[in-house]
Design a protein around this motif. Structure first.
Motif, PDB file in Angstrom:
ATOM      1  N   UNK A 128       0.807  -1.225   0.000  1.00  0.00           N
ATOM      2  CA  UNK A 128       0.000   0.000   0.000  1.00  0.00           C
ATOM      3  C   UNK A 128       0.837   1.270   0.000  1.00  0.00           C
ATOM      4  N   UNK A 129       2.148   1.139   0.048  1.00  0.00           N
ATOM      5  CA  UNK A 129       3.004   2.324  -0.058  1.00  0.00           C
ATOM      6  C   UNK A 129       3.854   2.251  -1.328  1.00  0.00           C
ATOM      7  N   UNK A 130       4.746   1.260  -1.375  1.00  0.00           N
ATOM      8  CA  UNK A 130       5.655   1.153  -2.519  1.00  0.00           C
ATOM      9  C   UNK A 130       4.915   0.810  -3.812  1.00  0.00           C
ATOM     10  N   UNK A 131       3.856   0.034  -3.687  1.00  0.00           N
ATOM     11  CA  UNK A 131       3.113  -0.356  -4.889  1.00  0.00           C
ATOM     12  C   UNK A 131       1.823   0.451  -5.037  1.00  0.00           C
ATOM     13  N   UNK A 132       1.748   1.542  -4.273  1.00  0.00           N
ATOM     14  CA  UNK A 132       0.485   2.292  -4.238  1.00  0.00           C
ATOM     15  C   UNK A 132       0.033   2.717  -5.637  1.00  0.00           C
ATOM     16  N   UNK A 133       0.983   3.167  -6.452  1.00  0.00           N
ATOM     17  CA  UNK A 133       0.578   3.633  -7.774  1.00  0.00           C
ATOM     18  C   UNK A 133       0.054   2.496  -8.639  1.00  0.00           C
ATOM     19  N   UNK A 134       0.447   1.269  -8.289  1.00  0.00           N
ATOM     20  CA  UNK A 134       0.010   0.134  -9.105  1.00  0.00           C
ATOM     21  C   UNK A 134      -1.293  -0.487  -8.611  1.00  0.00           C
ATOM     22  N   UNK A 157      10.340 -16.839  -7.959  1.00  0.00           N
ATOM     23  CA  UNK A 157       8.949 -17.284  -8.079  1.00  0.00           C
ATOM     24  C   UNK A 157       8.100 -16.206  -8.731  1.00  0.00           C
ATOM     25  N   UNK A 158       6.901 -16.617  -9.109  1.00  0.00           N
ATOM     26  CA  UNK A 158       5.947 -15.681  -9.715  1.00  0.00           C
ATOM     27  C   UNK A 158       4.739 -15.594  -8.790  1.00  0.00           C
ATOM     28  N   UNK A 159       4.309 -14.376  -8.475  1.00  0.00           N
ATOM     29  CA  UNK A 159       3.048 -14.185  -7.749  1.00  0.00           C
ATOM     30  C   UNK A 159       2.026 -13.695  -8.774  1.00  0.00           C
ATOM     31  N   UNK A 160       0.909 -14.410  -8.857  1.00  0.00           N
ATOM     32  CA  UNK A 160      -0.113 -14.064  -9.845  1.00  0.00           C
ATOM     33  C   UNK A 160      -0.976 -12.904  -9.334  1.00  0.00           C
ATOM     34  N   UNK A 161      -1.730 -12.280 -10.241  1.00  0.00           N
ATOM     35  CA  UNK A 161      -2.578 -11.151  -9.812  1.00  0.00           C
ATOM     36  C   UNK A 161      -3.475 -11.518  -8.632  1.00  0.00           C
ATOM     37  N   UNK A 162      -3.507 -10.645  -7.632  1.00  0.00           N
ATOM     38  CA  UNK A 162      -4.349 -10.864  -6.456  1.00  0.00           C
ATOM     39  C   UNK A 162      -3.646 -11.588  -5.335  1.00  0.00           C
ATOM     40  N   UNK A 163      -2.487 -12.224  -5.617  1.00  0.00           N
ATOM     41  CA  UNK A 163      -1.768 -12.955  -4.560  1.00  0.00           C
ATOM     42  C   UNK A 163      -1.142 -11.963  -3.587  1.00  0.00           C
ATOM     43  N   UNK A 209       1.626  -9.632  -4.764  1.00  0.00           N
ATOM     44  CA  UNK A 209       1.442  -8.938  -6.034  1.00  0.00           C
ATOM     45  C   UNK A 209       0.302  -7.925  -5.902  1.00  0.00           C
ATOM     46  N   UNK A 210      -0.092  -7.373  -7.026  1.00  0.00           N
ATOM     47  CA  UNK A 210      -1.277  -6.514  -7.033  1.00  0.00           C
ATOM     48  C   UNK A 210      -2.398  -7.289  -7.722  1.00  0.00           C
ATOM     49  N   UNK A 211      -3.553  -6.650  -7.842  1.00  0.00           N
ATOM     50  CA  UNK A 211      -4.670  -7.344  -8.499  1.00  0.00           C
ATOM     51  C   UNK A 211      -4.481  -7.448 -10.011  1.00  0.00           C
ATOM     52  N   UNK A 212      -3.529  -6.666 -10.523  1.00  0.00           N
ATOM     53  CA  UNK A 212      -3.424  -6.582 -11.984  1.00  0.00           C
ATOM     54  C   UNK A 212      -2.080  -6.993 -12.545  1.00  0.00           C
ATOM     55  N   UNK A 213      -1.175  -7.420 -11.682  1.00  0.00           N
ATOM     56  CA  UNK A 213       0.184  -7.665 -12.180  1.00  0.00           C
ATOM     57  C   UNK A 213       0.694  -9.056 -11.861  1.00  0.00           C
ATOM     58  N   UNK A 214       1.530  -9.527 -12.771  1.00  0.00           N
ATOM     59  CA  UNK A 214       2.422 -10.614 -12.415  1.00  0.00           C
ATOM     60  C   UNK A 214       3.566  -9.962 -11.649  1.00  0.00           C
ATOM     61  N   UNK A 215       3.877 -10.471 -10.482  1.00  0.00           N
ATOM     62  CA  UNK A 215       5.087 -10.016  -9.792  1.00  0.00           C
ATOM     63  C   UNK A 215       6.094 -11.157  -9.918  1.00  0.00           C
ATOM     64  N   UNK A 216       7.143 -10.915 -10.683  1.00  0.00           N
ATOM     65  CA  UNK A 216       8.130 -11.968 -10.952  1.00  0.00           C
ATOM     66  C   UNK A 216       9.374 -11.654 -10.126  1.00  0.00           C
ATOM     67  N   UNK A 217       9.653 -12.524  -9.164  1.00  0.00           N
ATOM     68  CA  UNK A 217      10.697 -12.242  -8.172  1.00  0.00           C
ATOM     69  C   UNK A 217      12.024 -12.883  -8.549  1.00  0.00           C
ATOM     70  N   UNK A 218      13.068 -12.082  -8.393  1.00  0.00           N
ATOM     71  CA  UNK A 218      14.424 -12.549  -8.630  1.00  0.00           C
ATOM     72  C   UNK A 218      15.234 -12.311  -7.359  1.00  0.00           C
ATOM     73  N   UNK A 219      16.310 -13.096  -7.215  1.00  0.00           N
ATOM     74  CA  UNK A 219      17.216 -12.818  -6.099  1.00  0.00           C
ATOM     75  C   UNK A 219      18.658 -12.862  -6.583  1.00  0.00           C
ATOM     76  N   UNK A 220      19.571 -12.364  -5.748  1.00  0.00           N
ATOM     77  CA  UNK A 220      20.983 -12.312  -6.113  1.00  0.00           C
ATOM     78  C   UNK A 220      21.644 -13.669  -5.992  1.00  0.00           C
ATOM     79  N   UNK A 221      22.959 -13.685  -6.246  1.00  0.00           N
ATOM     80  CA  UNK A 221      23.668 -14.968  -6.257  1.00  0.00           C
ATOM     81  C   UNK A 221      24.596 -15.162  -5.072  1.00  0.00           C
ATOM     82  N   UNK A 222      24.865 -14.111  -4.326  1.00  0.00           N
ATOM     83  CA  UNK A 222      25.744 -14.270  -3.161  1.00  0.00           C
ATOM     84  C   UNK A 222      24.890 -14.692  -1.964  1.00  0.00           C
TER      85      UNK A 222
END
Lengths: 71, 376
Positions: free
Chosen positions: B224-230, B264-270, B273-286
């Motif tokens: 509700x803050x960082x993704x507020x615009x989305x 991993x992928x969070x589908x819309x509404x999860x 994520x938001x209700x309208x987006x795929x949130x596709x998560x990546x992480x570093x290698x260290x």
């Protein structure tokens, strides 16, 4: 007798000196253990073993105390 | 420390400990097998599985999703994750994207054929039970917050215990256990010695445990803050059957991040994520950046790249709190140390209870009196 001598020595110590003496070893192992826990998060592979050793160093001190400090 | 201060600290230590001890004992006992959940899972579920076409081409993610939903026609997709050591895609579905974790369905698929991969579910019910009781006492968010409050009280007990260590032990050499004296004195010495030597670990595990209990409010706040615009109204959420191609979304997300690993992928509404987006998560290698995820957001209606959203400090803190709480970040040696320290904590809690129960009305052992006399 040795215990009484130790008590005499301690009662002659100044308050800050006695506090330092009481807390020195726990503080060292506190820092070592904390460093190991964080270090393990920063390294991989064989260094993990060393970090685990540091994190678990209080266990060695405990073992020593339980073996040699029971009166 | 003055005599009054020592008395106050002793009061704080006694009551904070008494309030949280029963819950801490439960957390220590349930946490013990959870430390080794990977090893227990592997032992109970020896894997003889091999992909249908070991050298064959991988199926598209859209196809895997389609197969997963054919198996669960009334469900919507919630998460998709990927095994790192075999070509297996895990799809989590549910009646709605926001169902509770216990109502979600989890299935794994061979990415070379789309066949179901047998779940490693021997012992899973017991481990799930332990995890749930350890996390929220089967009460959801209220349970998590309650355990968080118990954790805070526990931290107060530890800190007051550390402050009391010096007045108790000032006349003794480090590690002294007066085993030949009264049982209470012997257990007081054990309690002090074991407690002070495990203090760093207990503070880390207790502190990160408290942070972990705030996972749901932290993620909600982030949304509700960082993704507020989305998450502002974008019209009706997309229908699960009208989602834009996941493979195309994945390609766009991968192009936006460099040298990162898909998580991993969070589908819309999860929840992630938001209700309208795929949130596709990546992480570093260290080892450190492996805990730091970054989501690429792709509009699930038209495949438009909405941006990378680096996690704010409070979500990074939560991410770092998880390995530091569960001890699963430094291999088996660290897990064994975790287990031993957990057992010692049980002894500290039990001995504290014994010291309190044994006290009732009895005159204090003279050897314990220096505490109440304050510094000489």
């Amino acid at each position: 007798m040795a215990g009484a001598g130790m008590k005499d020595r301690q009662s002659r110590m100044s308050r800050p000196k006695r506090l330092r003496k009481t807390l020195k070893i726990p503080a060292i192992f506190f820092a070592l253990s904390l460093a190991g826990l964080i270090w393990a998060l920063l390294v991989d592979g064989s260094s993990d073993g060393l970090a685990a050793l540091a994190a678990g160093s209080p266990l060695m001190a405990l073992l020593w105390a339980l073996l040699y400090r029971r009166q | 420390m003055s005599a009054n201060m020592i008395k106050r600290m002793a009061w704080v230590h006694k009551w904070t400990s008494l309030i949280c001890t029963i819950f801490l004992l439960m957390l220590c006992l349930t946490g013990l097998p959870l430390i080794f959940h990977d090893e227990i899972d592997d032992a109970l579920n020896p894997s003889h599985w091999v992909p249908a076409h070991p050298d064959g081409a991988m199926l598209e993610l859209d196809r895997i999703l389609e197969i997963a939903l054919q198996h669960r026609p009334d469900d919507v997709p919630i998460f998709m994750s990927f095994d790192t050591d075999r070509p297996v895609v895990n799809v989590t579905t549910g009646a709605r994207p926001d169902v509770a974790a216990t109502a979600m369905h989890f299935a794994s698929f061979d990415r070379t054929s789309g066949d179901l991969v047998p779940p490693p579910d021997n012992g899973a019910a017991i481990m799930d039970f332990l995890l749930q009781i350890h996390t929220d006492l089967f009460l959801g968010l209220p349970g998590m917050l309650f355990l968080g409050a118990m954790g805070l009280i526990f931290l107060a007990a530890i800190l007051s215990g550390i402050l009391l260590y010096a007045p108790f032990m000032r006349k003794l050499d480090f590690g002294t256990v007066r085993a030949s004296r009264s049982p209470r004195l012997k257990w007081l010495d054990y309690h002090n010695l074991l407690g002070v030597m495990t203090a760093a670990w207990v503070l880390v595990v207790g502190g990160t445990g408290v942070i972990n209990t705030l996972a749901i409010p932290i993620i909600d706040f982030w949304k509700h803050t960082e993704l507020a615009d989305l998450i502002e109204p974008h019209g009706a959420p997309p229908s699960p059957v009208a989602l834009h191609s996941l493979d195309d979304a994945m390609a766009k997300a991968k192009a936006a991040v460099s040298d990162m690993v898909l998580q991993f992928v969070a589908f819309p509404g999860a929840s992630f994520s938001t209700d309208h987006h795929y949130a596709i998560y990546f992480h570093g290698k260290t080892p450190l950046t492996r805990q730091m995820t970054i989501p690429a957001l792709i509009d699930a209606r038209d495949g438009r790249f909405a941006g990378l959203r680096p996690m704010p400090w409070y979500v990074k803190t939560l991410a770092l709190s998880q390995p530091l709480h569960f001890g699963d970040y430094g291999g088996l040696p660290l897990k064994i140390i975790w287990a031993v320290l957990d057992l010692i904590t049980i002894i500290v809690l039990g001995s504290g209870l014994y010291l309190w129960l044994g006290k009732g009305g009895q005159r204090m052992d003279p050897a314990m009196e220096p505490l109440w006399q304050g510094p000489e």
